[in-house]
Design a protein around this motif. Structure first.
Motif, PDB file in Angstrom:
ATOM      1  N   UNK B  60       0.808  -1.141   0.021  1.00  0.00           N
ATOM      2  CA  UNK B  60      -0.031   0.067  -0.101  1.00  0.00           C
ATOM      3  C   UNK B  60       0.774   1.132  -0.035  1.00  0.00           C
ATOM      4  N   UNK B  61       0.462   2.338  -0.489  1.00  0.00           N
ATOM      5  CA  UNK B  61       1.029   3.494  -0.666  1.00  0.00           C
ATOM      6  C   UNK B  61       1.626   3.697  -2.009  1.00  0.00           C
ATOM      7  N   UNK B  62       2.369   5.100  -1.931  1.00  0.00           N
ATOM      8  CA  UNK B  62       2.724   5.157  -3.491  1.00  0.00           C
ATOM      9  C   UNK B  62       4.332   5.352  -3.443  1.00  0.00           C
ATOM     10  N   UNK B  63       5.001   4.707  -4.497  1.00  0.00           N
ATOM     11  CA  UNK B  63       6.345   4.592  -4.466  1.00  0.00           C
ATOM     12  C   UNK B  63       6.758   5.157  -5.891  1.00  0.00           C
ATOM     13  N   UNK B  64       8.103   6.013  -5.901  1.00  0.00           N
ATOM     14  CA  UNK B  64       8.653   6.426  -7.264  1.00  0.00           C
ATOM     15  C   UNK B  64       9.934   6.068  -7.387  1.00  0.00           C
ATOM     16  N   UNK B  65      10.371   5.812  -8.780  1.00  0.00           N
ATOM     17  CA  UNK B  65      11.957   5.642  -8.883  1.00  0.00           C
ATOM     18  C   UNK B  65      12.376   7.109  -9.333  1.00  0.00           C
ATOM     19  N   UNK B 101      12.013   5.282  -3.858  1.00  0.00           N
ATOM     20  CA  UNK B 101      11.682   6.039  -2.680  1.00  0.00           C
ATOM     21  C   UNK B 101      10.037   6.056  -2.531  1.00  0.00           C
ATOM     22  N   UNK B 102       9.883   6.192  -1.224  1.00  0.00           N
ATOM     23  CA  UNK B 102       8.385   6.161  -0.684  1.00  0.00           C
ATOM     24  C   UNK B 102       7.967   7.608  -0.735  1.00  0.00           C
ATOM     25  N   UNK B 103       6.723   7.802  -1.738  1.00  0.00           N
ATOM     26  CA  UNK B 103       6.138   9.043  -1.553  1.00  0.00           C
ATOM     27  C   UNK B 103       5.162   9.546  -0.374  1.00  0.00           C
ATOM     28  N   UNK B 104       4.700   8.288   0.049  1.00  0.00           N
ATOM     29  CA  UNK B 104       3.597   8.113   0.967  1.00  0.00           C
ATOM     30  C   UNK B 104       4.223   7.477   1.966  1.00  0.00           C
ATOM     31  N   UNK B 105       3.489   7.272   3.142  1.00  0.00           N
ATOM     32  CA  UNK B 105       3.989   5.998   3.974  1.00  0.00           C
ATOM     33  C   UNK B 105       3.775   4.861   3.257  1.00  0.00           C
ATOM     34  N   UNK B 106       4.436   3.908   3.373  1.00  0.00           N
ATOM     35  CA  UNK B 106       4.467   2.666   2.375  1.00  0.00           C
ATOM     36  C   UNK B 106       4.584   1.442   3.290  1.00  0.00           C
ATOM     37  N   UNK B 107       3.772   0.396   2.850  1.00  0.00           N
ATOM     38  CA  UNK B 107       3.922  -0.961   3.496  1.00  0.00           C
ATOM     39  C   UNK B 107       4.334  -1.625   2.287  1.00  0.00           C
TER      40      UNK B 107
END
Lengths: 245, 245
Positions: B60-65, B101-107
DNA sequence: CGGTTACTTGATGCGTGTCAATGTTAGTGG
DNA sequence: CCACTAACATTGACACGCATCAAGTAACCG
């Protein structure tokens, strides 16, 4: 016969050099059926929207992938040298989302999807090598994104010239300080996202700066370190070092 | 426990929905070992230059490269939603050529390379699905290249908002006319290659044109057709339709 | 030898970057 | 509940990189 041998050689050589394959793997690769075709400069090999039933192995010549916008603008997505399979993704993505074109006269070997699918389904080591090729493709896309998003026109051109120098050398198609790049300035511009006119100016500036000379389809490096520094070129993204066995 | 189940669910659901797998294939996927971690917003999950030994499945959450340039400029390369494996390429490309990187809190669920490699080596159908995922990744990179090279700032932003709308909807995370996009304007700018200040201007123009409203981490579509027309958005490149069995 | 394609150069204008100032919002501690 | 802060967003002024238009040169080729 000549061309058939060359085509197989390209693929087998590539696969063998990339990793330790078993004799059975090599034999399976050698038995891939294919058709060799000679294509004139400028033709589309595969078109946006097509659903091809075979993949295209470049035996000789230069190939590019591109997309057209509604206004007629073109963006080149990648260049492909001898030994590469530019539309390998069509094995799993049925519908082409871009086109493939011959920039120079091209000799290509077409391998049926069915045969390739059978190969990668039964030979995991071969599949891993081909999968890796598509991942390097993606790594190059990423580097182009960085260039288009964050580098100046001059840096983009310099970076592309560095990339191609390294890639041509890796397949033995470049001398120490020069290589043949039979590409027009319009094509260069379509690759780095600037106008053909500005390409002309940038090439002049690069020449005046004593970095590189692009003329008559030949790229001559005058100051490699300067070119690398200007464009912040780091060849890691090409992943040219062979993977550990 | 809750999170463990969720992580497995994401992966298994994805694989099952993507193709017809045998019961053995499904069982093999279910037996993948993994570790779930909760990561705060902003942290790097993997760094440029790393040699990771596991892959990261976004639960869950949003990730970016992204990549950083020497001058400190940043270019975001992609966004990744729940159910995706942004660094799957590290299975075959040992050294990271960018960061995650985690843009939001990420699980996130981390799956060891060894287990994944064994899985794709013994289960060609699973390998094909994961390979296809990486190819779709590359297709999105290509579309971004087109945008960065040939579209205006306004078109790029509009195109990105269209892409994310479709992708969020595909995983059930978007309503009819809005979705949650917890991203700053600086991050948007780093993705489409413009300054954060110009993002602000472009979003105002898009709002004034009655096309889309971006505010408080929510994207509200006011005129979808207009947005599609402006950005020349064609979702084909996302290859969302399931492959034929 | 005329026509085509590729390249070059200069003039002008637009799109976007940069800098600076201000507004807005959410979070924090008294 | 309010003062304070920090992060994010907005707006205006100005500068610059590159696109575009226009004109001209050079090389190639039927």
């Amino acid at each position: 016969m000549e061309s058939s041998i060359a085509a197989h050689e390209r693929l087998v050589t590539k696969l063998e050099s990339d990793s330790r394959l078993s004799d059975e793997d090599r034999e399976a690769v050698r038995q891939l059926p294919f058709t060799v075709k000679d294509l004139p400069r400028g033709v589309d090999i595969v078109r946006d929207g097509d659903r091809p039933a075979e993949c295209c192995l470049v035996v000789s010549g230069l190939v590019c992938r591109y997309k057209l916008l509604l206004g007629g603008k073109r963006q080149i997505l990648s260049f492909h040298l001898a030994g590469e399979i530019p539309d390998l993704q069509s094995l799993f993505l049925k519908r082409m989302d871009h086109s493939l074109a011959a920039i120079t006269p091209v000799r290509a070997a077409f391998i049926p999807h069915a045969a390739l699918r059978a190969l990668v389904g039964s030979r995991p080591s071969v599949a891993a090598i081909l999968w890796r090729e598509t991942l390097i493709d993606a790594a190059i896309f990423r580097e182009w994104i960085v260039g288009l998003g964050r580098r100046t026109a001059m840096q983009r051109v310099a970076h592309l010239l560095c990339e191609l120098a390294v890639r041509f050398r890796a397949v033995g198609l470049a001398g120490d300080h020069h290589y043949t790049l039979p590409v027009t300035q319009s094509e260069l511009g379509d690759a780095v996202g600037i106008s053909n006119i500005h390409v002309s100016r940038v090439l002049r500036d690069l020449r005046d700066a004593g970095l590189v000379l692009v003329s008559g389809g030949t790229v001559t490096t005058l100051n490699w370190d300067g070119l690398v520094e200007l464009s912040e070129f780091d060849p890691d993204y090409l992943h040219l070092t062979r993977p550990e066995p």
